[in-house]
Design an enzyme around this catalytic site. Structure first.
Site, PDB file in Angstrom:
ATOM      1  N   GLY A 242     -18.092   4.465  48.157  1.00 13.32           N
ATOM      2  CA  GLY A 242     -18.422   5.125  46.897  1.00 13.32           C
ATOM      3  C   GLY A 242     -18.926   6.534  46.970  1.00 13.32           C
ATOM      4  O   GLY A 242     -19.092   7.191  45.934  1.00 13.32           O
ATOM      5  N   ARG A 315      -4.540  10.432  38.899  1.00 13.94           N
ATOM      6  CA  ARG A 315      -5.956  10.592  38.570  1.00 13.94           C
ATOM      7  C   ARG A 315      -6.221  11.452  37.339  1.00 13.94           C
ATOM      8  O   ARG A 315      -7.042  11.073  36.508  1.00 13.94           O
ATOM      9  CB  ARG A 315      -6.750  11.113  39.783  1.00 13.94           C
ATOM     10  CG  ARG A 315      -6.706  10.164  40.978  1.00 13.94           C
ATOM     11  CD  ARG A 315      -7.619  10.596  42.116  1.00 13.94           C
ATOM     12  NE  ARG A 315      -9.008  10.472  41.732  1.00 13.94           N
ATOM     13  CZ  ARG A 315      -9.783  11.453  41.319  1.00 13.94           C
ATOM     14  NH1 ARG A 315      -9.324  12.691  41.287  1.00 13.94           N
ATOM     15  NH2 ARG A 315     -11.003  11.228  40.944  1.00 13.94           N
ATOM     16  N   CYS A 345       7.958  11.881  30.677  1.00 13.45           N
ATOM     17  CA  CYS A 345       7.965  11.894  29.214  1.00 13.45           C
ATOM     18  C   CYS A 345       6.714  11.229  28.632  1.00 13.45           C
ATOM     19  O   CYS A 345       6.776  10.119  28.080  1.00 13.45           O
ATOM     20  CB  CYS A 345       9.231  11.230  28.701  1.00 13.45           C
ATOM     21  SG  CYS A 345      10.675  12.064  29.340  1.00 13.45           S
TER      22      CYS A 345
HETATM   23  C1  LIG Z   1     -12.603   0.989  46.382  1.00 16.95           C
HETATM   24  C2  LIG Z   1     -13.603   0.307  47.202  1.00 16.95           C
HETATM   25  C3  LIG Z   1     -14.265   0.979  48.226  1.00 16.95           C
HETATM   26  C4  LIG Z   1     -14.063   2.450  48.513  1.00 16.95           C
HETATM   27  O1  LIG Z   1     -14.582   3.271  47.516  1.00 16.95           O
HETATM   28  P1  LIG Z   1     -14.588   4.858  47.736  1.00 16.95           P
HETATM   29  O2  LIG Z   1     -15.175   5.369  46.480  1.00 16.95           O
HETATM   30  O3  LIG Z   1     -13.189   5.292  47.925  1.00 16.95           O
HETATM   31  O4  LIG Z   1     -15.451   5.135  48.922  1.00 16.95           O
HETATM   32  C5  LIG Z   1     -15.146   0.269  49.011  1.00 16.95           C
HETATM   33  N1  LIG Z   1     -15.373  -1.047  48.808  1.00 16.95           N
HETATM   34  C6  LIG Z   1     -14.759  -1.721  47.825  1.00 16.95           C
HETATM   35  C7  LIG Z   1     -15.045  -3.164  47.638  1.00 16.95           C
HETATM   36  C8  LIG Z   1     -13.857  -1.077  46.989  1.00 16.95           C
HETATM   37  O5  LIG Z   1     -13.257  -1.756  46.007  1.00 16.95           O
END
Ligand SMILES: *Cc1c(COP(=O)(O)O)cnc(C)c1O
Length: 418
Positions: A242, A315, A345
């Site tokens: 994250g 995105r 489109c």
């Molecule tokens: C998507 C995800 C991640 C990675 O998230 P990032 O924001 O790309 O670092 C890690 N763990 C789980 C369970 C995820 O679904």
């Protein structure tokens, strides 16, 4: 200046490492994803070094970018993997990744996926519900195996990110609440083919502050204490992924500060620490190279219609996400304000709004910070073959995915015979 050390201008031409991007466009065509091996390696090493004092495992979140060349380079650096499907597990194996360094996340694992993962012996299933736990126990029993499990705990923390990528609030579909997790761990005897080895959380993506991570790891540590007080042995603590990256003017914590905060917050835990970074490993290691097809000036707006679209990079359309868009070569013209749009489109098909650019038909543009959730979220909408992908390593360019052909797209379709 681009702000990205592996993507720099030399006398008005944008380079990735030692290769001018216009040369890649000439050789491989556009749209094309271009990655820097040095940037990828640097990001991995930053995590690994910051964790040096702790027993740790970095599990790259494969969904951010699942090209097997990227998985292979990370595996060679020692990385483990976080997967969310059997398909991703097959990619990890094909890329030479170690299943014993692989954790399996996701709310909807199928029995077939569980079987595959048990068969190759993954490190841990991050289980997200009691129903899933029952199914896993049953599947492992049929195979005469024991499944290693972490419950994914939903710590009810506000990640303060885009609502589509916030996962750690109690109203989200992910994980189980801490009190339920406590009850399930204590009922381990109900699951004889499961061994509870860890504790897991993941609160969201593109977090630009430390405080939600600190709050979540604090809650995980309290739960860990409570479990240990009940005599349960937990071997690892998985704090998820994250960490955000800079797309424009965000100032996310550095990898060093993020890891230092996780280590400080969990200092009294003796468990091995796992993290699952995706975006922060690959996001700023890649760009999307695209060519201006046509300029269109209307009384309301100027449009730069480029050959990349929402099917290549979703995105902006999906999250209204911002990506810097930079000229690949300066052309000496005056700038104008452009809507940078693709050929699909849909009015929602755009890569950037209101960008100040100097453009002619045929000019090349680099859509920055496109290494994560770019190619991996791409589609064939409008029967558009997916882009080529190349990896630059100093002065060498490696094609890591050929551009798709329309024949490939249609190959598995059938016309009714009567
Ligand atoms: C998507 C995800 C991640 C990675 O998230 P990032 O924001 O790309 O670092 C890690 N763990 C789980 C369970 C995820 O679904």
């Amino acid at each position: 200046m681009t702000g990205f050390p592996q993507f720099v201008y030399h006398s008005d031409a944008l380079y990735v490492e030692s290769v001018p991007l216009h040369q890649i466009a000439e050789q491989y065509g556009t749209p094309c994803y271009v990655y820097s091996r040095a940037a990828l390696t640097q990001a991995y090493r930053d995590f690994d070094t910051a964790f040096a004092a702790r027993d740790h495992l970095i599990c790259y979140a494969v969904k951010a970018n699942s090209n097997i060349a990227i998985l292979n380079l990370l595996a060679r650096l020692g990385s483990g993997f976080d997967i969310v499907s059997g398909g991703e597990l097959q990619r990890v194996i094909k890329a030479g990744g170690d299943p014993r360094k692989t954790v399996f996340s996701g709310v909807g694992k199928t029995i077939q996926e569980m079987r595959m993962a048990l068969d190759v012996g993954i490190l841990c299933f991050n289980v997200e519900s009691e129903s899933e736990l029952n199914a896993l126990n049953q599947t492992a029993s049929e195979m005469g195996k024991i499944a290693a499990v972490s419950l994914r705990v939903n710590p009810d923390v506000d990640a303060r990110t885009h609502p589509y990528i916030s996962t750690g609030l109690k109203e989200n579909k992910f994980g189980v609440p801490a009190d339920e997790a406590m009850r399930i761990y204590q009922a381990a005897h109900l699951y004889p083919h499961v061994r509870f080895t860890g504790l897991d959380c993941h609160i969201g993506s593109q977090l630009t502050e430390l405080s939600p991570f600190i709050e979540a790891s604090g809650k995980m540590l309290s739960l860990l204490d409570a479990l240990q007080a009940k005599g349960l042995t937990i071997e690892h603590l998985d704090l998820g992924g994250g960490l955000g990256i800079r797309y424009t003017d965000e100032s996310p914590p550095s990898i060093q500060n993020y890891v230092a905060a996780l280590c400080a917050q969990t200092a009294r835990a003796t468990q091995r620490l796992l993290i699952e970074p995706g975006r922060s490993l690959v996001g700023n290691a890649g760009i999307l190279l695209t060519r201006v097809a046509y300029l269109k000036h209307t009384s309301a707006r100027n449009f730069a219609i480029v050959d990349a679209a929402m099917n290549d990079l979703m995105r902006p359309s999906l999250y209204d996400a911002y990506h810097d868009i930079l000229p690949v070569r300066s052309n000496g013209l005056a700038t104008d304000t452009y809507q940078v749009v693709g050929p699909v489109c849909e009015t929602g098909d755009f890569l950037g709004h209101d960008r100040l650019l100097a453009l002619r038909d045929g000019d090349l543009l680099a859509v920055m910070s496109a290494g994560a959730y770019g190619m991996s979220m791409s589609s064939n909408y409008n029967t558009r073959p997916r882009a080529a992908e190349v990896m630059v390593d100093k002065d060498a360019v490696h094609l890591i995915r050929q551009r798709e052909t329309v024949d490939q797209l249609i190959a598995s379709e059938r016309i009714l015979s009567g």
